[in-house]
Design a protein around this motif. Structure first.
Motif, PDB file in Angstrom:
ATOM      1  N   LEU A   1       0.640  -1.218  -0.036  1.00 29.79           N
ATOM      2  CA  LEU A   1      -0.131  -0.130  -0.152  1.00 29.79           C
ATOM      3  C   LEU A   1       0.840   1.252  -0.094  1.00 29.79           C
ATOM      4  CD1 LEU A   1      -3.434   0.570   1.915  1.00 29.79           C
ATOM      5  CD2 LEU A   1      -1.635   2.606   1.836  1.00 29.79           C
ATOM      6  N   ASN A   2       1.796   1.221   0.884  1.00 31.07           N
ATOM      7  CA  ASN A   2       2.517   2.584   0.715  1.00 31.07           C
ATOM      8  C   ASN A   2       3.556   2.851  -0.444  1.00 31.07           C
ATOM      9  OD1 ASN A   2       2.204   2.617   3.711  1.00 31.07           O
ATOM     10  ND2 ASN A   2       4.132   2.784   4.407  1.00 31.07           N
ATOM     11  N   ARG A   3       3.836   1.919  -1.146  1.00 30.67           N
ATOM     12  CA  ARG A   3       4.595   1.972  -2.323  1.00 30.67           C
ATOM     13  C   ARG A   3       3.655   2.669  -3.377  1.00 30.67           C
ATOM     14  NH1 ARG A   3       5.692   3.481  -6.519  1.00 30.67           N
ATOM     15  NH2 ARG A   3       7.389   2.530  -8.006  1.00 30.67           N
ATOM     16  N   VAL A   4       2.289   2.217  -3.495  1.00 32.75           N
ATOM     17  CA  VAL A   4       1.442   2.743  -4.524  1.00 32.75           C
ATOM     18  C   VAL A   4       0.707   4.071  -3.948  1.00 32.75           C
ATOM     19  CG1 VAL A   4       0.872   0.411  -5.590  1.00 32.75           C
ATOM     20  CG2 VAL A   4      -0.484   1.372  -3.784  1.00 32.75           C
ATOM     21  N   TYR A   5       0.754   4.231  -2.834  1.00 37.68           N
ATOM     22  CA  TYR A   5       0.070   5.398  -2.424  1.00 37.68           C
ATOM     23  C   TYR A   5       1.029   6.790  -2.384  1.00 37.68           C
ATOM     24  CZ  TYR A   5      -3.328   8.248   0.022  1.00 37.68           C
ATOM     25  OH  TYR A   5      -4.540   9.259   0.482  1.00 37.68           O
ATOM     26  N   TYR A   6       2.147   6.446  -2.068  1.00 35.75           N
ATOM     27  CA  TYR A   6       2.974   7.581  -1.922  1.00 35.75           C
ATOM     28  C   TYR A   6       4.010   7.812  -3.329  1.00 35.75           C
ATOM     29  CZ  TYR A   6       2.110   7.173   2.941  1.00 35.75           C
ATOM     30  OH  TYR A   6       1.584   7.344   4.472  1.00 35.75           O
ATOM     31  N   GLY A   7       4.023   6.899  -4.016  1.00 39.40           N
ATOM     32  CA  GLY A   7       4.914   6.693  -5.192  1.00 39.40           C
ATOM     33  C   GLY A   7       4.478   7.656  -5.955  1.00 39.40           C
ATOM     34  N   THR A   8       5.823   8.645  -6.644  1.00 33.44           N
ATOM     35  CA  THR A   8       5.305   9.449  -7.630  1.00 33.44           C
ATOM     36  C   THR A   8       4.715   8.945  -8.968  1.00 33.44           C
ATOM     37  OG1 THR A   8       6.941  10.933  -6.826  1.00 33.44           O
ATOM     38  CG2 THR A   8       6.342  11.228  -8.991  1.00 33.44           C
ATOM     39  N   ASP A   9       5.225   7.964  -9.402  1.00 33.00           N
ATOM     40  CA  ASP A   9       5.112   7.187 -10.494  1.00 33.00           C
ATOM     41  C   ASP A   9       3.434   6.652 -10.762  1.00 33.00           C
ATOM     42  OD1 ASP A   9       5.814   5.285  -8.610  1.00 33.00           O
ATOM     43  OD2 ASP A   9       6.895   4.156 -10.212  1.00 33.00           O
TER      44      ASP A   9
END
Length: 644
Positions: free
Chosen positions: A205-213
């Motif tokens: 979740l953190n990867r997709v929620y915070y990621g710029t891309d």
């Protein structure tokens, strides 16, 4: 068109017009975010206001950059970056310094990584720092940071830095706006697909929620709209049918946004596999309808309240988390009056935002920094025109000094409290006991089928050790014997982890799976795995609801994962420091009425008037509280099982 100065770039453009309705859109977005953080049960999708902010930024910046290119044949990059810094940096720096100072003086438990947090925010890289170091945006209890919300400002900062260069490259190389629009559409779709592909559950979740891309599609859609729907090329005089088409699009966009605000939980898989993408599209259509001078949407979204909130939305967004978190750390009984406390927090946020807007954001946005040398000289002159205003330098320097001191002493790894040490010890003990518990459960199931042997077991005299355990936990002989010989699977969060040793002392056959920060949407996977391995006991004890709100649908999913042939005992919550306590307990009680094999253990009612049973956080039971918790659980379970 009247010549105006753009609030976004500060550049004087002959044809530019200020679209007042955009303040209304910003107001709707920031209100959604604020209400979500204060009353998540009432607006579980309010966090979706952020994609709306992104779309507005994408449209406005691109539209104004294109206007500058059309009128001047060039873009003043250095001027653009300087204006962005003047607009955004003063309030951000003040918020970081003030928050860091407060933490250093009053909340040193939040000092961990303060230096890295401030540095990455100043460089607009904080969202990527959050990916590797931060907690879930939806974990509302486990050490929530007053800086978490700043991830979105880092994405916007990256956009401001890179996008003007990319846009000019597109114009010079691709040239045709139609082809640029197709390319942007492709990039936006790719970003949305990437979010869906990378999201595989709570662990990502953190990867997709915070990621710029994975979040750029909202900004890209705003930029795409500016390419095909430039504000200065839209005609005010349009047919009645066209006007009402735009009006209907605007109305439908607002309605869809409202539905998603109320219905789309941040823990829903659909949110990351289409939901947030739809929100970006709907926000884009609303911006399009509002930007068109021939429609009425701009007028509908223009009023003094929306204008005030919209013009201060940046400050409101900045200061919301520090105010909420510091307030809730000081007021220990938020749950008793959630609406009153939410109102007080809103007032504090608005007052601070207004002061920031008047005395920091607006003055420094319009200040000519070329005059800085002269201003310093005048400031130091004995008979300076600044007069007593110079005294403001004292508290300002004090804030900076204390914040720097806090950053210097900030640990990079949080030191464990007595509670955390106790939880770790009990978790270790539970893990060591679990294997033996599973072996005992298999034997107990065979024994349970033999009614005669069970009756003989119940008539046995307690050993001295058993007698001492029963006495400690205030259990009758029958209650203790039923509890100690019943297979039990316990699933929970840090409350269960804290209690696991006591629980397994009474329930000899208890398998405990407890994890700090666990939320209800993570329980499904744990239960499914246990069931697949044939290790799910007939009696399932659940303690979830401490860390965030929960919905009836989420409880339904847990019940379905447990399946038929099992009894569910759900411990309700004692979390007075959070505003969702009452709603969580009401949702659990509602499930008990819906399912005949679902029983509520009323820990909240049992412990409400006993603060001496809890650690300093007034949420986790201390050793005395763990004894009382285990007594209540064993008593309730044995009473229910005595009927079978």
């Amino acid at each position: 068109m009247q010549q105006v100065r753009s609030q976004q770039t500060g550049k004087r453009l002959k044809k530019s017009r200020y679209i007042t309705g955009f303040d209304g859109i910003r107001a709707l977005a920031v209100v959604g975010v604020i209400v979500y953080h204060l009353l998540p049960y009432n607006l579980q999708g309010g966090y979706l206001g952020v994609p709306t902010f992104f779309v507005v930024s994408g449209y406005l910046i691109t539209d104004l950059l294109l206007q500058e290119w059309e009128q001047n044949g060039r873009i003043d990059f250095l001027g653009f970056y300087a204006r962005r810094l003047k607009r955004l940096y003063p309030a951000l720096v003040f918020m970081l310094v003030a928050t860091g100072t407060y933490i250093t003086l009053f909340e040193r438990s939040l000092l961990t990584n303060l230096r890295s947090i401030i540095t990455t925010n100043m460089l607009y890289l904080y969202n990527w720092w959050e990916v590797g170091h931060g907690q879930s945006y939806f974990d509302r209890f486990n050490g929530e940071s007053p800086f978490t919300h700043l991830w979105s400002l880092s994405i916007e900062g990256q956009y401001y830095l890179i996008w003007p260069l990319i846009l000019i490259a597109f114009i010079l190389i691709i040239r045709k706006k139609k082809n640029i629009a197709y390319l942007l559409l492709g990039l936006g779709v790719f970003s949305g697909i990437l979010m869906g592909v990378l999201y595989t559950g709570p662990d990502t979740l953190n990867r997709v929620y915070y990621g710029t891309d994975t979040r750029m599609f909202s900004i890209i859609f705003g930029a795409l709209l500016a390419i095909i729907w430039p504000s200065t090329h839209l005609k005010k005089q349009i047919s009645t049918s066209s006007r009402w088409t735009l009006n209907v699009i605007g109305i439908l966009s607002i309605l869809v946004m409202a539905v998603m605000f109320f219905e789309l939980s941040g823990q829903n898989t659909f949110t990351y596999r289409g939901g947030m993408f739809i929100m970006a599209i709907v926000s884009t259509t609303l911006v399009a309808a509002c930007a068109h001078p021939g429609a009425d949407v701009n007028r509908w979204l223009t009023n003094p309240v929306f204008s005030w909130i919209g013009s201060r939305s940046y400050g409101i967004y900045l200061y919301q988390f520090p105010v909420m978190i510091f307030y809730e750390m000081r007021v220990r009984d938020i749950a008793a009056n959630p609406l009153l406390n939410a109102t007080i927090e809103i007032v504090l946020i608005m007052v601070i935002s207004e002061l920031s807007y008047r005395y920091i954001e607006r003055p420094l946005r319009h200040y000519h920094y070329k005059q800085l040398g002269m201003s310093i000289a005048e400031f130091l002159r004995p008979n300076s025109q600044y007069g007593l205003k110079r005294l403001w330098l004292v508290p300002a320097m004090a804030l900076v000094g204390v914040c720097l001191y806090g950053s210097a002493i900030a640990p990079t790894k949080a030191q464990k409290s007595a509670l955390q040490e106790n939880i770790l010890k009990n978790e270790s003990s539970a893990n060591a006991h679990n294997k033996a518990a599973l072996a005992k459960q298999k034997k107990a199931r065979r024994l349970a089928a033999n009614k005669r042997k069970m009756r003989m077991l119940m008539n046995k005299k307690l050993t001295p050790t058993q007698y001492q355990i029963a006495k400690k936990y205030r259990l009758t002989k029958k209650q203790y014997l039923i509890a100690s010989h019943q297979p039990l699977t316990a699933i929970g969060d840090s409350i269960m982890a804290d209690n696991s040793h006591d629980l397994q002392t009474v329930f000899h056959q208890a398998y405990v799976s407890a994890k700090v920060g666990r939320q209800i949407w993570q329980a499904d996977a744990v239960l499914t795995q246990l069931k697949k391995r044939g290790e799910l006991a007939p009696n399932v004890l659940i303690n979830l609801g401490t860390n965030s709100p929960m919905t009836s649908a989420q409880i339904d999913k847990v019940v379905q994962a447990v399946g038929k042939g099992h009894r569910i005992f759900w411990v309700n919550t004692h979390v007075p420091t959070r505003n969702w306590e009452t709603e969580v307990n009401a949702t659990i009680a509602k499930a008990a009425k819906k399912y005949p094999h679902f029983y509520v253990i009323d820990w909240h009612g049992y412990s409400a008037t006993r603060p001496d049973w809890f650690w300093q956080d007034n949420v986790h039971p201390n050793p005395q509280g763990n004894v009382q918790y285990t007594h209540l659980v064993a008593k309730n379970i044995s009473q229910q099982l005595n009927h079978f």
